[in-house]
Every structure is written in structure tokens, then in C-alpha cells.
Design a protein around this motif. Structure first.
Motif, mmCIF file in Angstrom:
data_model
loop_
_atom_site.group_PDB
_atom_site.id
_atom_site.type_symbol
_atom_site.label_atom_id
_atom_site.label_comp_id
_atom_site.label_asym_id
_atom_site.label_seq_id
_atom_site.Cartn_x
_atom_site.Cartn_y
_atom_site.Cartn_z
ATOM 1 N N ASP A 147 0.825 -1.089 0.000
ATOM 2 C CA ASP A 147 0.019 0.021 0.110
ATOM 3 C C ASP A 147 0.820 1.268 0.098
ATOM 4 O OD1 ASP A 147 -2.258 1.507 -0.038
ATOM 5 O OD2 ASP A 147 -2.505 1.351 2.191
ATOM 6 N N PRO A 148 1.904 1.408 -1.116
ATOM 7 C CA PRO A 148 2.580 2.709 -1.185
ATOM 8 C C PRO A 148 1.760 3.931 -1.079
ATOM 9 C CG PRO A 148 2.466 1.689 -3.218
ATOM 10 C CD PRO A 148 1.832 0.814 -2.014
ATOM 11 N N THR A 149 2.121 5.056 -0.572
ATOM 12 C CA THR A 149 1.704 6.324 -0.394
ATOM 13 C C THR A 149 2.243 7.181 -1.528
ATOM 14 O OG1 THR A 149 3.486 7.216 0.938
ATOM 15 C CG2 THR A 149 1.722 6.328 1.936
ATOM 16 N N ALA A 150 1.588 8.342 -1.825
ATOM 17 C CA ALA A 150 2.111 9.224 -2.897
ATOM 18 C C ALA A 150 3.477 9.710 -2.446
ATOM 19 C CB ALA A 150 0.793 10.431 -3.053
ATOM 20 N N VAL A 151 3.953 9.786 -1.554
ATOM 21 C CA VAL A 151 5.102 10.155 -1.066
ATOM 22 C C VAL A 151 6.176 9.165 -1.500
ATOM 23 C CG1 VAL A 151 6.669 10.575 0.760
ATOM 24 C CG2 VAL A 151 4.409 11.561 0.840
ATOM 25 N N ALA A 152 5.652 7.712 -1.258
ATOM 26 C CA ALA A 152 6.706 6.649 -1.578
ATOM 27 C C ALA A 152 6.728 6.470 -3.142
ATOM 28 C CB ALA A 152 5.953 5.296 -1.158
ATOM 29 N N TRP A 153 5.777 6.802 -3.871
ATOM 30 C CA TRP A 153 5.762 6.884 -5.266
ATOM 31 C C TRP A 153 6.510 8.172 -5.924
ATOM 32 C CZ3 TRP A 153 4.987 2.612 -7.640
ATOM 33 C CH2 TRP A 153 4.002 1.870 -7.437
ATOM 34 N N ALA A 154 6.493 9.229 -5.163
ATOM 35 C CA ALA A 154 7.344 10.481 -5.406
ATOM 36 C C ALA A 154 8.807 9.789 -5.416
ATOM 37 C CB ALA A 154 6.792 11.670 -4.623
ATOM 38 N N SER A 155 8.993 9.396 -4.247
ATOM 39 C CA SER A 155 10.453 8.924 -4.017
ATOM 40 C C SER A 155 11.107 7.989 -4.963
ATOM 41 C CB SER A 155 10.477 8.206 -2.597
ATOM 42 O OG SER A 155 11.518 7.946 -2.273
ATOM 43 N N LEU A 156 10.289 7.135 -5.478
ATOM 44 C CA LEU A 156 10.663 6.148 -6.431
ATOM 45 C C LEU A 156 10.866 7.157 -7.764
ATOM 46 C CD1 LEU A 156 11.392 3.279 -7.672
ATOM 47 C CD2 LEU A 156 8.655 3.156 -8.042
ATOM 48 N N ALA A 157 9.804 7.891 -7.886
ATOM 49 C CA ALA A 157 10.192 8.837 -9.374
ATOM 50 C C ALA A 157 11.394 9.594 -9.268
ATOM 51 C CB ALA A 157 8.937 9.961 -9.341
ATOM 52 N N TRP A 158 11.941 9.980 -8.080
ATOM 53 C CA TRP A 158 13.150 10.666 -7.882
ATOM 54 C C TRP A 158 14.493 9.580 -8.002
ATOM 55 C CZ3 TRP A 158 16.616 14.403 -7.936
ATOM 56 C CH2 TRP A 158 17.952 14.076 -7.058
ATOM 57 N N GLN A 159 14.228 8.341 -7.451
ATOM 58 C CA GLN A 159 15.154 7.680 -7.578
ATOM 59 C C GLN A 159 15.515 7.124 -9.103
ATOM 60 O OE1 GLN A 159 15.560 4.349 -4.570
ATOM 61 N NE2 GLN A 159 13.417 5.419 -3.995
ATOM 62 N N THR A 160 14.087 7.159 -9.815
ATOM 63 C CA THR A 160 14.395 6.678 -11.237
ATOM 64 C C THR A 160 15.128 7.897 -12.327
ATOM 65 O OG1 THR A 160 12.387 5.435 -11.246
ATOM 66 C CG2 THR A 160 12.903 6.053 -13.368
ATOM 67 N N VAL A 161 14.570 8.995 -12.001
ATOM 68 C CA VAL A 161 14.889 10.122 -12.812
ATOM 69 C C VAL A 161 16.418 10.790 -12.346
ATOM 70 C CG1 VAL A 161 14.182 12.411 -13.746
ATOM 71 C CG2 VAL A 161 12.737 10.831 -13.522
ATOM 72 N N GLY A 162 16.475 11.052 -11.005
ATOM 73 C CA GLY A 162 17.457 11.719 -10.419
ATOM 74 C C GLY A 162 18.790 10.947 -10.302
ATOM 75 N N VAL A 163 18.521 9.509 -9.993
ATOM 76 C CA VAL A 163 19.611 8.486 -9.844
ATOM 77 C C VAL A 163 19.974 7.960 -10.779
ATOM 78 C CG1 VAL A 163 20.630 6.989 -7.877
ATOM 79 C CG2 VAL A 163 19.052 8.907 -7.210
ATOM 80 N N ALA A 164 19.236 6.833 -11.004
ATOM 81 C CA ALA A 164 19.374 5.700 -11.894
ATOM 82 C C ALA A 164 19.698 6.123 -13.442
ATOM 83 C CB ALA A 164 18.275 4.584 -12.035
ATOM 84 N N PHE A 165 19.048 7.523 -13.593
ATOM 85 C CA PHE A 165 19.177 7.995 -15.001
ATOM 86 C C PHE A 165 20.385 8.951 -15.109
ATOM 87 C CE2 PHE A 165 17.726 11.303 -18.099
ATOM 88 C CZ PHE A 165 18.198 10.838 -19.096
ATOM 89 N N ALA A 166 19.829 10.074 -14.331
ATOM 90 C CA ALA A 166 20.646 11.428 -14.560
ATOM 91 C C ALA A 166 22.168 11.125 -13.763
ATOM 92 C CB ALA A 166 20.166 12.785 -14.022
#
Length: 295
Positions: free
Chosen positions: A215-234
Motif C-alpha cells: 500500500d505505497p503512499t503518494a510520497v513513496a511513489w514520488a520517492s521512486l520517481a526521484w530515484q528513477t529520474v535523478g539517480v538511476a538515469f541522470a
């Protein structure tokens, strides 16, 4: 053909400090997302998402990712090392504390230093580099080592898994600089790793007993989005561009800053305690980085 340099310039140093801050903040982001998304599943999803972003980026820039160039075997090997690093890392955290894990995981620059010393003549270690790496590592121990008592129960299993993760991290960096991969674009080098880990890690997640999603929250999804774009990609794309151009041993020394940034971000954003050794750690890491990058 990428022009290689034998030492870091001001731009490379500034870039590595910035990347270390991003990787340190990632520790906070991962903790936040852990509330709803299991760690290995996080790592796999962020790799898969970043692979899509990288594909779009490369197509826009005209960088060929699928052209036959004899790198498939080495590229898949790098991807497996990358995926294995995270598998061991998150599996190890099930057995040992985060503070112990940081100390053992950041032995990776020594793997890079030894590997580059043996394989790349221009990156052979001198006395300054050896002393610098040791000083920076002692700094990490000063910051996190108060929990380094004799392991109890199953902690030693986690410690060994963290050492294995460190070896795979270092091995990935060395392999990227090997002749089999050093001649291709950094985009393609990273693409191999993201695709392999994006497939392997979500499969590995249930195998080590992770629940996946709780049951991930909106904050958890936002954190995953940051990890995807900011960390794993950029950040990873920037890292592999740097590795392709600058000495890997000198770059890796800056990675000792990442857990210290993570400690500071954790204190500011999560209210975690800062240990008394942080000031000493910052000094020792700074001295170590300076020594590693002396002529």
C-alpha cells in the motif's frame, strides 16, 4: 573517441561532489519509499524506468544503442554485476545494521583501485593514493564505526553480503574501463546495466522474501520517481561519462562523501542522530581525497 585525462580537473571534482550528494540523498529517498515498496523491487523499477528514459535520450541524441559492436557479452556481464550488487546490498540489510553496512559497502573504492592498478598502467597506485584511500576509509569508520562491535547472531552474514556487494560495485567500474567496453558511449554502457537489472531485480525481489508492494503512499511513489529520474538515469549517466574520461580510482575516492551526505540529509529531513565522529570523518575523507588526487 573519448579524450581521457590523467587527473581530475575542477569540473570533474565539482561533479563528483554533486553526485555524492545525490547518492547520499538517495539513502533518505529509499528509506521513505521503503514504507510501501520493497527495496529490491524499488531498485528494479527504477532501473526499468531509467532504461526507458535513457532510450529516449539516446534516440534524441542519435546515440546508437543496438548496433552490433562486439560488446554484448561484456555489456551483459556488467549488467549482471550491477544487478548482483543491489541484490547483495539489500539482502545484506536484512541481517546487519545500516551503519555496519555502510562501512563494509564502502570498501568498493579499494576494489576499483586494485583492479585499475593491475589492468590500466596509467592508473597504478602510488604511496599518496594508498594513504589517501586508507584515510578516507578511516573517516567512514569514524562516522559509522561505533556499531562495529563483534557481530552477533546473523550480522556476520550481512557483513559478508555487503562485502560481496562492494566487490561487485568495484568490479563493474573496472569492467567499464576495460578494453571491451571503454570504446563505446557511456549511454550504451549504462543501458546494458539498467536493462539487465530492470529485469533481474524484480524477479529476485520475491525470491528473497520481499512483499513487493504494501500500500505505497503518494510520497513513496514520488520517492521512486526521484530515484528513477535523478539517480538511476541522470546521476548514473553522469558517473559513466566521468569514468570514461577520468581516472576511475581518483573518481571513486569521492564516493566516500556519499554516506556522509546521507547522514547529514537523514539528520535534517528524518531527524536521525548525527554521531560525534562526523566532523572527524569529514576531515579524514577530505584529506584522503586530496591525497588520492595529488600528482
Amino acid at each position: 573517441m573519448t579524450t581521457r585525462k590523467d587527473r581530475l580537473d575542477a569540473w570533474a571534482m565539482a561533479a563528483m561532489v554533486g553526485l555524492s550528494a545525490v547518492w547520499g540523498f538517495n539513502q533518505v529517498a529509499a528509506k521513505v519509499a521503503n514504507a510501501g515498496i520493497s527495496p529490491l523491487m524499488q531498485a528494479g523499477l527504477r532501473s526499468a524506468g531509467a532504461a526507458v528514459l535513457l532510450l529516449a535520450w539516446s534516440l534524441a541524441r542519435g546515440t546508437p544503442l543496438f548496433r552490433r559492436d562486439g560488446t554484448l557479452v561484456a555489456g551483459l556481464a556488467a549488467g549482471l554485476l550491477f544487478a548482483g550488487e543491489f541484490a547483495f546490498l539489500y539482502a545484506g540489510l536484512q541481517y546487519t545494521t545500516a551503519s555496519r553496512a555502510v562501512v563494509f559497502f564502502y570498501t568498493a573504492p579499494f576494489v576499483v583501485a586494485v583492479g585499475m592498478h593491475l589492468l590500466v598502467p596509467s592508473e597504478r597506485l602510488g604511496r599518496n593514493q594508498v594513504v589517501g584511500l586508507l584515510a578516507a576509509f578511516v573517516g567512514i569508520v569514524a562516522a559509522f564505526g561505533e556499531t562495529l562491535t563483534l557481530p552477533s547472531g546473523t550480522q556476520w552474514i550481512g557483513d559478508l553480503l555487503m562485502l560481496a556487494a562492494a566487490a561487485l560495485w568495484g568490479g563493474t567500474t573496472v569492467l567499464v574501463r576495460a578494453p571491451s567496453l571503454s570504446h563505446i558511449a557511456a549511454d550504451k554502457t549504462l543501458f546494458y546495466q539498467l536493462v539487465v537489472s530492470g529485469v533481474a531485480l524484480p524477479i529476485a525481489s520475491p525470491l528473497i522474501g520481499e512483499p513487493g508492494f504494501t500500500d505505497p503512499t503518494a510520497v513513496a511513489w514520488a520517492s521512486l520517481a526521484w530515484q528513477t529520474v535523478g539517480v538511476a538515469f541522470a546521476s548514473y549517466l553522469a558517473w559513466f561519462h566521468l569514468v570514461a574520461r577520468y581516472p576511475a580510482t581518483r573518481l571513486s575516492a569521492f564516493s566516500f562523501l556519499a554516506p556522509l551526505f546521507g547522514m547529514m540529509f537523514g539528520a535534517v529531513l528524518l531527524g536521525e542522530r548525527i554521531t560525534p565522529g562526523l566532523g572527524l570523518a569529514m576531515v579524514l575523507v577530505a584529506v584522503g581525497i586530496r591525497l588520492v588526487n595529488r600528482r
